[in-house]
Design an enzyme around this catalytic site. Structure first.
Site, PDB file in Angstrom:
ATOM      1  N   GLU A 201     -11.885   0.399 -10.486  1.00  0.00           N
ATOM      2  CA  GLU A 201     -11.479  -0.589 -11.489  1.00  0.00           C
ATOM      3  C   GLU A 201     -12.313  -0.541 -12.766  1.00  0.00           C
ATOM      4  O   GLU A 201     -11.770  -0.678 -13.881  1.00  0.00           O
ATOM      5  CB  GLU A 201     -11.520  -1.998 -10.891  1.00  0.00           C
TER       6      GLU A 201
ATOM      7  N   GLU B 205       0.822  -1.213   0.000  1.00  0.00           N
ATOM      8  CA  GLU B 205       0.000   0.000   0.000  1.00  0.00           C
ATOM      9  C   GLU B 205       0.855   1.262   0.000  1.00  0.00           C
ATOM     10  O   GLU B 205       0.535   2.247  -0.685  1.00  0.00           O
ATOM     11  CB  GLU B 205      -0.936   0.000   1.222  1.00  0.00           C
TER      12      GLU B 205
ATOM     13  N   ASP C 114      -5.193 -10.045  -7.951  1.00  0.00           N
ATOM     14  CA  ASP C 114      -5.436  -9.204  -9.129  1.00  0.00           C
ATOM     15  C   ASP C 114      -4.192  -8.615  -9.778  1.00  0.00           C
ATOM     16  O   ASP C 114      -3.889  -8.888 -10.946  1.00  0.00           O
ATOM     17  CB  ASP C 114      -6.423  -8.087  -8.769  1.00  0.00           C
TER      18      ASP C 114
ATOM     19  N   THR D 247      -0.775   0.413 -10.263  1.00  0.00           N
ATOM     20  CA  THR D 247      -2.082  -0.103  -9.851  1.00  0.00           C
ATOM     21  C   THR D 247      -2.848   0.873  -8.963  1.00  0.00           C
ATOM     22  O   THR D 247      -3.971   0.590  -8.560  1.00  0.00           O
ATOM     23  CB  THR D 247      -1.917  -1.466  -9.150  1.00  0.00           C
TER      24      THR D 247
ATOM     25  N   ARG E 199       0.760   3.784  -3.344  1.00  0.00           N
ATOM     26  CA  ARG E 199       0.093   5.068  -3.109  1.00  0.00           C
ATOM     27  C   ARG E 199       1.098   6.201  -2.900  1.00  0.00           C
ATOM     28  O   ARG E 199       1.021   7.241  -3.573  1.00  0.00           O
ATOM     29  CB  ARG E 199      -0.833   4.968  -1.892  1.00  0.00           C
TER      30      ARG E 199
END
Length: 633
Positions: A532, A221, A366, A619, A225
């Site tokens: 998404e 994360e 994913d 992502t 980010r």
């Protein structure tokens, strides 16, 4: 004829001729043969031959003559004498028409100035009837971003996330001000200078101390980010001569790069302290230490979705250590056993082996598949072809083992194998899986326009098959929104399949054609403002130019505006998308500003901004330049 008539046969022929339509050919031949030429030429065989040749020549010209009527601007003019326009002198059956016809009226000639004025009028009228004003809709998304930021700035500045109903902030991601960094490059792309100044100033003043003093953060994360956001901001603000953004504010680009390096140096401990090539999941920033999750396992998606960021950092500062450590993960995974390219969702950092048999493209699985193709795209021309091979093999496995169609209406979806290939198939699809249509399209065309790829013979059968699957899955993701009462998708959906019907209620929209195909269970009805689906709509529109993807994106945006907007500032997650009015959850995720609104803004905007063959989005939707184009501008 009776001999008693007072006039001769010659008189009868004369009288009849007065009332009989005269043949054009006969008129001409009679005139010729009664002329002096007749008397002189018929005396010899050569003269007779020339007379006959003249007669037949004139007849041939009359019967075969064609004329072209110039086409007017409305395209009505036709080629006279062709099958479409028929012969100028004869009708469809070959009989002669009237010879002397009034010529057609042609449009008046226009002066050059009049032609320019007419073309402008036509162009403007086309714009009026051509559809929605996407610039205006893009502006609406920009206004939504400003509304979301105002809530965060007023009630939660410096915290990771906003609770818009409670008017306070929370630190759920380690306390690095995640929303500030996640939203920064969105503000740069939109040209919102005031937000760039506010976010950039906060990063310059406060982030270094946070990085040095905070405790535990999640490797994945924090990388996607914060590290990804800093690197993207560095490029877009002019670092390495980048700068697709239209902003003028904020600190110097080196501020973002220095913070990115400081953070990456601490995150690197997760790799170097692990006994295998698989990093630990958590890092303690102030202690320069790392440790595994409580169950000892790492998420497959998490450890394989940090390479874009570390690769780019290495290329910027000329130190390969970040790239080398992160790429060891994918190099190791290449050697592990797989099920037709598919992998379990957990991996053990102590042994370096996969754990369990659960195979899915939703949570924890994913972005493993997403980064296989994106890391290869980022480093085209290098020796990373094994990543492209792994991606192709995995997509074949998806099509063979996970893709099904719902009943009764045949929506294409991607299910799960919770107990491996030998276990039962589960018709469950997370909203997270809606990243896949965009990834499939990107993998097929490598980011260029489909029409161009087709024209240049760049697509093989497998690419076309993957593009078709991408469009089918995008349709399903859109229907997950439209089937609900709010027009917003649930976190998870189930699908009825032949021989296996799921129990439970639908989405609440009885007007949806697919109300009997999609089942939404009570525990799965929440909406977290996820990106998404709009991510895939953005990629598919860029690649296919099909306007339906913009239309679908606008419907989704309007639903966010109607049901998740908080008057005092910010947007909120929902507890249940199947009922009206929906209950609100009091949480605005950082990715709503960092991803959802960014992709919507780009979807409605100029396709030349951040082109997909020059940038790869991590992502968390932070655009990073493809290595071959880094520094080009």
């Amino acid at each position: 004829m009776s001999k008693s008539l007072p006039y001769s046969m010659k008189d009868v022929h004369y009288d009849n001729a007065k009332f009989r339509q005269r043949s054009l050919i006969k008129v001409i031949t009679q005139n010729i043969l009664t002329s002096n030429v007749k008397r002189e030429c018929i005396k010899c065989s050569t003269g007779r031959f020339l007379v006959l040749l003249l007669i037949f020549g004139v007849a041939y010209l009359i019967l075969t003559h064609t004329s072209h009527i110039p086409s007017s601007s409305d395209g009505i003019g036709k080629n006279v004498g062709t099958e479409e326009g028929k012969n100028f002198f004869t009708d469809g059956s070959g009989r002669f028409k009237r010879f002397w016809r009034k010529p057609p009226r042609l449009p008046p000639r226009l002066s050059p100035d009049e032609i320019v004025a007419r073309n402008k009028l036509i162009h403007n009228s086309d714009k009026i009837v051509s559809g929605p004003d996407w610039k205006a809709r893009q502006q609406r998304v920009k206004e939504a971003f400003l509304h979301a930021w105002s809530g965060y700035r007023n009630y939660a500045m410096g915290y990771d996330e906003l609770m818009p109903l409670s008017h306070r902030g929370i630190d759920g991601l380690g306390g690095l001000g995640a929303t500030v960094v996640d939203a920064l490059d969105t503000a740069m792309i939109m040209g919102v200078d005031e937000v760039v100044n506010e976010a950039g100033s906060w990063i310059e003043k406060h982030l270094p101390g946070r990085i040095d003093g905070k405790g535990q953060v999640n490797l994945f994360e924090t990388t996607i980010r914060v590290l990804g956001g800093l690197l993207s901001a560095y490029h877009l603000s002019g670092g390495e001569n980048g700068g697709n953004a239209s902003t003028k504010g904020g600190p110097k680009p080196v501020v973002y790069l220095d913070n990115a390096k400081n953070l990456a140096d601490r995150l690197l401990i997760a790799f170097t302290s692990s006994p295998s090539a698989i990093p630990f999941s958590d890092v303690v920033l102030r202690d320069h230490s790392a440790h595994p999750a409580p169950d000892g396992l790492s998420s497959t998606a998490e450890v394989s979705s940090v390479q874009l960021e570390f690769n780019y950092l290495s290329s910027l500062i000329g130190d390969p250590k970040y790239s080398l450590e992160s790429m060891k993960v994918l190099e190791h995974m290449k050697t592990l056993p797989k099920v037709k390219g598919l992998v379990p969702i957990y991996i053990n950092p102590h042994t370096g082996e996969f754990s369990g048999e659960n195979i899915r493209l939703g949570s924890r699985g994913d972005s493993y598949y997403e980064y296989l193709i994106k890391v290869w795209l980022q480093n085209q021309g290098s020796n990373l072809t094994y990543l492209h091979d792994m991606y192709k093999e995995s997509m074949k496995g998806v099509k063979e083992l996970l893709v099904r169609k719902s009943v009764p209406n045949g929506l294409v979806f991607v299910g799960e194998l919770p107990y491996g290939p030998q276990g039962d198939f589960s018709p469950k699809m997370d909203h997270l899986v809606c990243f896949l249509p965009g990834t499939l399209a990107l993998g097929a065309t490598k980011g260029i326009l489909k029409e161009k790829a087709m024209r240049e013979n760049l697509l093989n059968f497998e690419d076309l098959e993957n593009l078709k699957l991408a469009e089918d899955l995008a349709k399903t993701c859109y229907e997950m929104y439209s089937v609900t009462s709010t027009g917003l998708a649930p976190e998870i959906a189930y699908f009825n399949v032949e021989g296996q019907r799921e129990g439970g209620p639908g989405g609440g929209n009885k007007n949806s054609k697919f109300v009997d195909d999609i089942i939404i269970k009570p525990a799965d009805r929440h909406n977290l403002l996820r990106p998404e689906t709009v991510e895939s709509l953005f990629v598919l529109f860029r690649i296919t130019e099909d306007p339906k993807y913009r239309d679908w994106g606008w419907e989704i945006f309007e639903a966010f505006e109607k049901y998740t907007k908080v008057d005092s500032g910010g947007y909120t997650s929902l507890d249940d998308v199947t009922v009206l009015p929906p209950h609100r959850r009091d949480k605005m995720e950082t990715f709503f500003l960092g991803e959802t609104l960014k992709y919507l803004y780009l979807l409605f905007g100029d396709r030349n901004v951040l082109p997909l063959n020059e940038y790869v989005f991590n992502t968390e939707a932070h655009p990073l330049p493809i290595r071959a184009t880094a520094g080009r501008k």
